[in-house]
Enzyme design. Structure first.
Site, PDB file in Angstrom:
ATOM      1  N   CYS A   1       0.837  -1.198   0.000  1.00 48.42           N
ATOM      2  CA  CYS A   1       0.000   0.000   0.000  1.00 48.42           C
ATOM      3  C   CYS A   1       0.870   1.245   0.000  1.00 48.42           C
ATOM      4  CB  CYS A   1      -1.003  -0.022   1.146  1.00 48.42           C
ATOM      5  SG  CYS A   1      -0.272  -0.259   2.773  1.00 48.42           S
ATOM      6  N   ARG A   2       0.458   2.280   0.733  1.00 46.64           N
ATOM      7  CA  ARG A   2       1.106   3.589   0.559  1.00 46.64           C
ATOM      8  C   ARG A   2       2.491   3.670   1.169  1.00 46.64           C
ATOM      9  NH1 ARG A   2      -4.481   6.031   2.539  1.00 46.64           N
ATOM     10  NH2 ARG A   2      -5.496   6.321   0.530  1.00 46.64           N
TER      11      ARG A   2
END
Lengths: 218, 218
Positions: free
Chosen positions: B179-180
């Site tokens: 993810c981020r």
DNA sequence: GGAATACTCTACTATTATGTTGAATAGTAG
DNA sequence: CTACTATTCAACATAATAGTAGAGTATTCC
């Protein structure tokens, strides 16, 4: 999609502690000074032209954010950066500022580029000059900062001593002065003094900040 | 030693503008989100679980500090980071925080290390798996962020779609989710969902943040 | 044109940060 | 013990900031 708000608030809240501590001109200046080496409250207060009570207050805030640590030496309390990454952080703020705020670039130009048609010595040139020994490299910061770490081959000539040191100067090598970093004016002032004495002097673009980790593990 | 106070105050005052803007949890989170790609006010407000009025206010402050810029697209106002160096700055704050604040390390461990006996995939391992094609790499961020840039070879499976996407899964390759960045929980949540479905899933330590500049010039 | 949407602005209150002064503490030297 | 110095603390006035609710603006869609 269950939200993880409490955790995120906690994590970013901690980051914000650091951010808040960086949200004041004096504190940033203190951190910049401490990046040159440990200092006590009085020294900082003098450099900042601020009251020691005010500086002490700012140091408490930096301490709460764990950005600095201190040691007691007798009646003196000597502060220093908690980690080297703190210096990098302050540097990154300066990079972003120059990147993003036209005002900073202007302020910088106003003092350093314009007045200092003083053709500054760039890193490569300095290295070449040092290699051939055809330069007299002076560190014009206060002696304590020189002691905490300096460029190899440099001689300590604190700004207040510059005029005297070169009073009867015969060496014909050019003099190159450096100081703390991009926002330190000591080297600029030194060059100005030396030129008024008719000597060949230039300012180095490499500074302790640029040189980075030449100094001992703080 | 004539002091250059007015100049220094001006310069460090400008730096402090940046610092002040970083002195709030929500603003740091906004910047972190914008590092994933441009977003409008509503999207940010939703991600932050905050009112759009509040987010708008914070964006004004970031705008005054010139850390973000915006573009109008119809009734939408799309904000983005002014420079890539801003993302680096936010990252550096996080580095310092982990370096210096024990609380952050604990918070991080609490959520990611402990619960995620989920043996995470480290960078080298992921690269090896990708090279041999023996892995199904999913990007669990919202589609818009995937579109703004993603790891090569990744498939977009936004977190809300994860359960459906793998409902009738037969492929026996392990699933790896990313993810981020270090403080994003999407990958963790995705792995949890997949394991409850009896699939082999792991979380990647490499994220968009770690991969850095794979994304197009923002 | 009128309604809906996305965002910003204006008050307003509560909270937090800043700087100053002078007093308090703690260590040192005589 | 006393005088001295370096540093911190306490208390105040002032200013800046955060959040909220609701009004206001601008753009799109019908």
């Amino acid at each position: 999609m269950d939200d993880h708000r409490p955790w995120k608030d906690a994590v970013y809240g901690q980051f914000a502690r650091i951010g808040k501590a960086l949200g004041h001109a004096r504190r940033l200046e203190i951190l910049d000074l401490l990046a040159q080496g440990p200092k006590n409250v009085e020294t900082l207060a003098h450099e900042l032209a601020a009251s020691s009570a005010a500086v002490s207050r700012h140091l408490q805030i930096l301490l709460e954010a764990h950005l600095v640590t201190f040691q007691k030496h007798g009646t003196y309390v000597v502060y220093q950066l908690a980690r080297h990454s703190v210096a990098d952080l302050v540097h990154q703020i300066q990079v972003v500022s120059e990147d993003v705020l036209a005002d900073v670039r202007e302020l910088h130009h106003l003092y350093l580029t314009q007045q200092d048609a003083l053709d500054p010595v760039n890193p490569e040139e300095l290295q070449a000059l040092m290699a051939t020994g055809t330069v007299y490299l002076i560190d014009v910061r206060p002696p304590a900062e020189f002691a905490a770490g300096h460029l190899p081959g440099a001689v300590s000539v604190p700004l207040p001593d510059v005029a005297d040191h070169f009073a009867a100067w015969q060496d014909d090598r050019p003099i190159v002065a450096y100081c703390r970093g991009r926002y330190c004016l000591y080297a600029r002032d030194a060059v100005q003094i030396l030129r008024e004495q008719g000597l060949v002097a230039r300012r180095s673009e490499i500074t302790v900040r640029g040189w980075g980790d030449a100094r001992p593990s703080a």
